[in-house]
Design an enzyme around this catalytic site. Structure first.
Site, PDB file in Angstrom:
ATOM      1  N   THR A 258      88.955  48.350  64.404  1.00  0.00           N
ATOM      2  CA  THR A 258      87.787  48.547  63.231  1.00  0.00           C
ATOM      3  C   THR A 258      87.997  49.829  62.472  1.00  0.00           C
ATOM      4  O   THR A 258      88.467  50.650  62.934  1.00  0.00           O
ATOM      5  CB  THR A 258      86.297  48.568  64.014  1.00  0.00           C
ATOM      6  N   ILE A 259      87.337  49.859  61.353  1.00  0.00           N
ATOM      7  CA  ILE A 259      87.449  50.963  60.604  1.00  0.00           C
ATOM      8  C   ILE A 259      86.476  52.238  61.288  1.00  0.00           C
ATOM      9  O   ILE A 259      86.769  53.203  60.943  1.00  0.00           O
ATOM     10  CB  ILE A 259      86.921  50.761  59.279  1.00  0.00           C
ATOM     11  N   TYR A 260      85.577  51.972  62.110  1.00  0.00           N
ATOM     12  CA  TYR A 260      84.758  52.922  62.626  1.00  0.00           C
ATOM     13  C   TYR A 260      85.939  53.543  63.642  1.00  0.00           C
ATOM     14  O   TYR A 260      85.986  54.814  63.691  1.00  0.00           O
ATOM     15  CB  TYR A 260      83.764  52.249  63.618  1.00  0.00           C
ATOM     16  N   ALA A 261      86.555  52.776  64.592  1.00  0.00           N
ATOM     17  CA  ALA A 261      87.629  53.396  65.418  1.00  0.00           C
ATOM     18  C   ALA A 261      88.755  54.076  64.665  1.00  0.00           C
ATOM     19  O   ALA A 261      89.198  55.147  65.172  1.00  0.00           O
ATOM     20  CB  ALA A 261      88.401  52.313  66.457  1.00  0.00           C
TER      21      ALA A 261
ATOM     22  N   THR B  24      88.523  55.636  61.775  1.00  0.00           N
ATOM     23  CA  THR B  24      88.036  57.000  61.268  1.00  0.00           C
ATOM     24  C   THR B  24      87.899  58.161  62.456  1.00  0.00           C
ATOM     25  O   THR B  24      88.342  59.327  62.208  1.00  0.00           O
ATOM     26  CB  THR B  24      86.722  56.651  60.670  1.00  0.00           C
TER      27      THR B  24
END
Length: 338
Positions: A153-156, A158
Site C-alpha cells: 500500500t502507499i501507506y506502507a 511511505t
C-alpha cells in the site's frame, strides 16, 4: 539535574497520548505537536490533549507537519534533547482513497522533522514505522534483518521511504536514529478506525461487523501501554555506528550509520476469529458476522520477532489479548456511557 526535554509529534493521537503520559509520569518535560486533523473524531483528540495539559510539564502546539516554518519555530523554541516522531497519516484502507495525504504528511512532514533534528543536533531521533513495511514477506516471524522491499500500500511505501530517508540522514550527519515498527496496536483511548473500536461499537449497537478474508487472518496484537514502554526504553538505547563496520547478525544496526530498526510486537500470532471471540466475551454479546473477501492491499498475517527489542532493553511486550480487550471494553463503556 535538568529535566530532559522530549518533543513528540502526534500527542493528540492514540499512541502519542499514551507515550506522553508515560514520559510525564517519569519526570520528562514534553512538548506535543499535532495537526488535530478530522481523519477521525476531533473531540477524542481534544480530550486526550486536554488530559495531558493538566500536567504542568506538558505543553503543545497545534500545527501540520508540512508547515515547515511553524515546526521549525517550535523546535527552536523548545530545544528538545530527543524527538519522537509519531504523527502520520495512518490507516491502510484510507490510503486507497486519499494517497496524496500520505505523501504530504508521511514523506514531506517526516523530512521537516529530520531537518529540525539535524539542525538542532539532538541526542536521539526516534520515528514510527510499521509492520506493513514487511508487505508480501512470508517468512515469519518478521525480523528486522529481513529484506523488506514488497510494500503493498502507499501507506506502507511511505513508511519504508521514511526508513530510507532516516538512514541517509544518520549516515550523512551522524544523527542517531531509531525506527520502530509497530504491530497492530490496540487499547484504551484508541482510534475509531481500528478494528477493535469498530467491532465493539457495532456489537454494542447490534450492527454487523465486516470480517475480511472470511476471518482467515492472523495479527500480532500489541497493547498500547506495552508499546509505549518499549519506545520509552529505546530512548536510552541510542544507536552507535560500529567503528569496524561489523554488526552482529541478530542486530539491524547499520554498518555505516548510527541507525537501527526495531520491531515492537507481542511476538504472538493471534487468529482474528479468536480475537473476535474475546471481544464477544468482554462485551457479553455475539457479533453479527459479515464475512468478506480479502481487502486490497491487506496481508493475511503479521507476527513480530521482538528479540532485538529484548536484547537492547531487557523488555518485551506481553499483555494477553483477552486482558487488553477487557480493558478497552471497560474504557469504551465509561467513555460513551453505555
Amino acid at each position: 539535574m535538568t529535566q530532559r526535554k522530549v518533543l513528540i509529534t502526534g500527542t493528540a493521537g492514540f499512541i502519542g497520548f499514551h507515550l506522553a503520559r508515560l514520559l510525564l509520569a517519569e519526570g520528562f518535560r514534553v512538548h506535543g505537536y499535532d495537526g488535530i486533523t478530522d481523519y477521525y473524531d476531533v473531540t477524542l483528540k481534544r480530550r486526550r490533549h486536554g488530559m495531558l495539559l493538566q500536567d504542568s510539564a506538558f505543553s503543545a502546539t497545534e500545527g501540520m507537519l508540512e508547515d515547515e516554518v511553524k515546526f521549525d519555530r517550535l523546535a527552536d523554541e523548545f530545544q528538545p534533547d530527543v524527538i519522537i516522531h509519531l504523527a502520520a497519516q495512518a490507516g491502510v484502507r484510507y490510503s486507497l482513497e486519499n494517497p496524496r495525504a500520505y505523501i504530504d504528511a508521511n514523506v514531506i512532514g517526516t523530512f521537516n522533522v529530520m531537518e529540525a533534528a539535524r539542525r538542532l543536533e539532538i541526542d536521539h531521533l526516534l520515528m514510527a514505522s510499521t509492520s506493513s513495511v514487511y508487505g508480501a514477506n512470508s517468512e515469519m516471524p518478521f525480523a528486522e534483518t529481513q529484506k523488506a522491499d514488497t510494500q503493498l500500500t502507499i501507506y506502507a511505501a511511505t513508511k519504508k521511504a521514511n526508513e530510507s530517508m532516516a538512514h541517509s540522514y544518520a549516515h550523512l550527519w551522524g544523527l542517531p536514529i531509531t525506527m520502530f515498527r509497530f504491530f497492530t496496536v490496540y487499547g484504551t483511548w484508541g482510534r475509531p478506525d481500528l478494528a477493535l473500536y469498530k467491532f465493539v461499537s457495532a456489537m454494542l449497537e447490534g450492527r454487523p461487523i465486516d470480517i475480511y478474508n472470511h476471518g482467515d487472518m492472523y495479527r500480532d496484537f500489541t497493547y498500547v501501554e506495552d508499546l509505549v514502554r518499549g519506545i520509552r526504553l529505546l530512548v536510552d538505547a541510542v544507536p552507535v555506528q560500529p567503528e569496524d563496520g561489523v554488526v552482529p547478525e541478530w542486530d539491524s544496526l547499520s554498518p555505516v550509520a548510527p541507525y537501527r530498526v526495531v520491531n515492537i510486537g507481542n511476538s504472538d500470532k493471534i487468529k482474528l476469529l479468536d480475537f473476535i471471540e474475546a471481544i464477544e466475551d468482554a462485551v457479553g454479546k455475539k457479533a453479527i458476522r459479515n464475512l468478506m473477501p480479502m481487502q486490497m492491499g491487506d496481508v493475511p498475517a503479521t507476527w513480530a520477532d521482538a528479540s532485538l527489542l529484548q536484547s537492547l532493553t531487557g523488555y518485551r511486550p506481553q499483555t494477553d489479548f483477552r486482558e487488553g480487550i477487557a480493558r478497552f471494553v471497560d474504557w469504551y463503556r465509561k467513555y460513551y456511557n453505555v
